[in-house]
Design a protein around this motif. Structure first.
Motif, PDB file in Angstrom:
ATOM      1  N   GLN A 194       0.864  -1.105  -0.106  1.00 12.57           N
ATOM      2  CA  GLN A 194       0.095   0.089  -0.024  1.00 12.57           C
ATOM      3  C   GLN A 194       0.792   1.316  -0.004  1.00 12.57           C
ATOM      4  N   GLY A 243       2.186   1.928  -3.319  1.00 12.27           N
ATOM      5  CA  GLY A 243       1.248   2.340  -4.319  1.00 12.27           C
ATOM      6  C   GLY A 243       0.947   1.130  -5.311  1.00 12.27           C
ATOM      7  N   ASN A 249      -3.623  -2.230  -2.496  1.00 19.51           N
ATOM      8  CA  ASN A 249      -4.055  -1.556  -1.201  1.00 19.51           C
ATOM      9  C   ASN A 249      -3.845  -2.788  -0.103  1.00 19.51           C
TER      10      ASN A 249
END
Length: 296
Positions: free
Chosen positions: A260, A263, A266
């Motif tokens: 997460q 990026g 998640n």
């Protein structure tokens, strides 16, 4: 099976906030692994939260992963469980030609005898023509696959080609190396022990940490296979803190938090797993930032 002499990654399964499978996140993760030089990918291993996925979801993830990879790296499919008959049927039905092998965790919860473990894997070996990698992780299954059982399986079934070892028992590893057939593979199942296990003759790792840091993990394994242990040592110690944070509040909660922060996908998990605490989130964010500065 030199295909598996290297670094393989047990892929996490990305989920959307509503708990559904996040195929965009999975695509991102797969591309990140391939770009990072990972030698092969394991889909639907235990790190993929497979215990919380339906049969259809598992097959959908296996199919999606095969299509996304498109032959660029070898693939291993995770098929494990504590219902031998059901698992045999799943293996008989599995026809995806993109997968080069099966990774199968020893039966959990039931705590079978060594004869029960042997008979379980015998049934699997007879149910598929694909090579099988055993997975011994007593901290999760509640039972140990003994050296005698591993060697018995290795000698009696040509499609049982190796064992992923996460028992953290070096006497056990040493006895496997001493007694195994020449082409039977010992594979690390514990990131923190990859370097010392490879010094004994293990051929690589099936990693969790590599989800977040594939390049470093693959380079560590490459150096070990080249017997460049001074260079491997530097990466080993660099990754030790990452390894601690990956597992301090359970797997794959830690590595999903890292992904997460980076990026890639998640942090969502399926119950009964939950996100790591805010304290651990802060520590992970700092560690990822520090790793990025080292890489720069």
């Amino acid at each position: 099976m030199n295909t598996f002499h290297g670094a393989g990654v047990a892929l996490v399964t990305p989920f959307k906030v509503d708990g559904s499978i996040d195929y965009e996140g999975l695509s991102n993760l797969i591309e990140y692994q391939i770009a990072g030089g990972m030698d092969y990918l394991v889909s639907m291993g235990t790190t993929g939260e497979v215990a919380t996925l339906s049969k259809k979801e598992k097959l959908d993830v296996l199919d999606f992963t095969a299509k996304q990879v498109a032959g660029r790296v070898p693939l291993v499919a995770g098929f494990g469980g504590n219902n031998t008959a059901e698992l045999v049927e799943q293996l008989k039905e599995f026809k995806n030609p993109s997968y080069s092998a099966i990774l199968s965790v020893s039966p959990y919860y039931n705590k079978p005898t060594q004869e029960g473990i042997y008979q379980h894997y015998k049934a699997l070996a007879l149910a598929t023509n694909l090579p099988i990698i055993l997975y011994n992780v007593p901290g999760r299954t509640g039972s140990m696959v003994s050296v005698d059982t591993i060697i018995r399986l290795a000698k009696e079934f040509s499609n049982i080609i190796g064992v992923k070892e996460a028992s953290a028992n070096f006497e056990h590893f040493t006895r496997i190396m001493e007694q195994k057939p020449a082409d039977f593979m010992l594979i690390s199942g514990d990131d923190a022990l990859t370097l010392p296990m490879m010094s004994l003759g293990a051929v690589g790792v099936i990693t969790v940490v590599g989800n977040a840091f594939p390049r470093e993990t693959q380079q560590l394994v490459k150096y070990c296979n080249e017997w460049k242990f001074e260079e491997a040592n530097r990466i080993h110690y660099k990754l030790l803190r990452i390894d601690e944070l990956c597992f301090i509040e359970g797997n794959p909660a830690g590595v999903k938090e890292m992904l997460q922060v980076m990026g890639i996908c998640n942090r969502t998990l399926r119950l009964p797993l939950t996100e790591v605490s805010q304290v651990t989130k802060d520590r992970i964010a700092l560690a990822v930032k520090e790793m990025a500065s080292i890489q720069a």
